[in-house]
Design a protein around this motif. Structure first.
Motif, short mmCIF file in Angstrom:
data_model
loop_
_atom_site.label_atom_id
_atom_site.label_comp_id
_atom_site.label_asym_id
_atom_site.label_seq_id
_atom_site.Cartn_x
_atom_site.Cartn_y
_atom_site.Cartn_z
N THR A 98 -2.33 21.45 -1.32
CA THR A 98 -1.68 20.75 -2.49
C THR A 98 -0.40 19.79 -1.95
OG1 THR A 98 -1.74 22.71 -3.80
CG2 THR A 98 0.09 21.23 -4.34
N LEU A 99 0.19 20.31 -0.77
CA LEU A 99 0.97 19.26 0.07
C LEU A 99 0.59 17.94 0.46
CD1 LEU A 99 3.74 21.90 1.35
CD2 LEU A 99 4.05 20.41 -0.53
N LYS A 100 -0.92 18.30 1.06
CA LYS A 100 -1.47 17.05 1.55
C LYS A 100 -2.02 16.31 0.32
CE LYS A 100 -2.81 19.27 5.74
NZ LYS A 100 -3.98 20.04 6.55
N ILE A 105 0.95 10.22 -3.05
CA ILE A 105 1.33 9.53 -4.45
C ILE A 105 2.57 9.10 -4.10
CG2 ILE A 105 2.17 10.29 -6.64
CD1 ILE A 105 0.11 12.85 -6.60
N PRO A 106 2.85 7.83 -4.63
CA PRO A 106 4.04 7.18 -4.30
C PRO A 106 5.44 8.09 -5.05
CG PRO A 106 2.38 5.60 -5.33
CD PRO A 106 1.78 6.90 -5.32
N VAL A 107 6.60 7.87 -4.57
CA VAL A 107 7.62 8.48 -5.02
C VAL A 107 7.92 8.06 -6.37
CG1 VAL A 107 9.95 8.99 -4.48
CG2 VAL A 107 8.61 8.97 -2.69
N PHE A 131 13.27 14.43 -2.09
CA PHE A 131 11.58 14.65 -2.28
C PHE A 131 11.03 13.83 -1.34
CE2 PHE A 131 7.71 14.08 -4.51
CZ PHE A 131 7.36 15.28 -4.52
N ALA A 132 11.46 12.57 -1.33
CA ALA A 132 10.54 11.61 -0.52
C ALA A 132 10.65 11.72 0.90
CB ALA A 132 10.95 10.02 -0.82
N SER A 133 11.77 12.25 1.34
CA SER A 133 12.04 12.53 2.77
C SER A 133 11.32 13.88 3.19
CB SER A 133 13.71 12.84 3.22
OG SER A 133 14.11 11.46 2.75
N PHE A 134 11.50 14.68 2.35
CA PHE A 134 10.76 16.22 2.53
C PHE A 134 9.16 15.89 2.86
CE2 PHE A 134 7.84 19.07 0.56
CZ PHE A 134 8.11 20.23 1.12
N LEU A 135 8.67 15.22 2.26
CA LEU A 135 6.92 15.11 2.29
C LEU A 135 6.75 14.51 3.70
CD1 LEU A 135 5.94 13.55 -1.11
CD2 LEU A 135 5.56 15.92 -0.19
N LEU A 136 7.65 13.46 4.20
CA LEU A 136 7.45 12.91 5.22
C LEU A 136 7.84 13.96 6.48
CD1 LEU A 136 8.83 9.28 5.05
CD2 LEU A 136 6.28 10.08 5.18
N ILE A 137 8.99 14.72 6.35
CA ILE A 137 9.50 15.67 7.35
C ILE A 137 8.49 16.76 7.40
CG2 ILE A 137 11.32 17.17 7.87
CD1 ILE A 137 13.30 15.09 6.59
N HIS A 138 8.15 17.55 6.33
CA HIS A 138 7.23 18.53 6.29
C HIS A 138 5.80 18.00 7.25
CE1 HIS A 138 5.07 21.91 5.11
NE2 HIS A 138 4.00 21.06 4.49
N LEU A 139 5.31 17.14 6.53
CA LEU A 139 3.95 16.70 7.11
C LEU A 139 3.95 16.29 8.63
CD1 LEU A 139 2.50 14.84 4.02
CD2 LEU A 139 1.87 17.15 4.95
N HIS A 140 4.86 15.73 9.03
CA HIS A 140 5.05 15.38 10.48
C HIS A 140 5.38 16.47 11.21
CE1 HIS A 140 4.19 11.32 10.36
NE2 HIS A 140 5.00 11.19 9.18
#
Length: 172
Positions: A98-100, A105-107, A131-140
């Motif tokens: 789900t996270l991937k 999807i654009p913020v 939310f925008a930062s979370f996705l990048l931080i989580h995935l990396h």
């Protein structure tokens, strides 16, 4: 070498300066109505007023506080979820797809949903940035932890590292 660098900067500034001059002239002559575009001279005067009056500093402080709070929230949640998903296979199987799926999807597309859930005030701004930062931080962080060699993790277990030591010294 220095004159060559200066020439590069001068050449790079020519087009933007021409654009600003053309905009100033067209607005002052009334070709472009002031309701559609402001003259650059008016913008500079307004900026000067905001700086002298201290109003811009007030707004800058609030913006920086919003950014810092959103980043702290995103860091805590992003790193925590990445560690949990890499340490527990069931959680990884449940949430990683789900996270991937959500990450590309654009913020901006999430804005209507966030307005419904948190309103349009300060919480909205902080939540959107978090939310925008979370996705990048989580995935990396997730990818970084997944790329750690299994031998290193086994070595930490053999060295009798506790779970918290393994997370802090090996994973993060």
């Amino acid at each position: 070498m220095a004159p060559r660098l200066a020439n590069t900067y001068i050449r790079a500034a020519i087009f933007p300066v021409i654009c600003v001059v053309v905009l100033e002239v067209t607005v002052c002559l009334g070709v472009i109505p002031p309701s559609l575009a402001a003259a650059p001279s008016n913008i500079i005067l307004k900026l000067f007023d905001l700086v002298v009056g201290g109003e811009i500093l007030h707004h800058a402080v609030y913006s920086i506080l919003r950014i810092i709070s959103a980043l702290v929230i995103a860091l805590v949640i992003g790193v925590l979820t990445a560690v949990l998903l890499t340490r527990h296979k069931l959680l990884d199987q449940l949430f990683a797809p789900t996270l991937k799926f959500v990450s590309p999807i654009p913020v901006v597309a999430w804005m209507p949903f966030l307005v419904l859930f948190v309103g349009a005030g300060e919480p909205f701004k902080i939540t959107l940035a978090a939310f925008a930062s979370f996705l990048l931080i989580h995935l990396h962080t997730y990818q970084g932890i997944k790329s750690i060699d299994k031998d290193v993790i086994e070595l930490s277990i053999l060295s009798k590292f506790s779970s918290s030591e393994t997370i802090s010294k090996v994973l993060i």
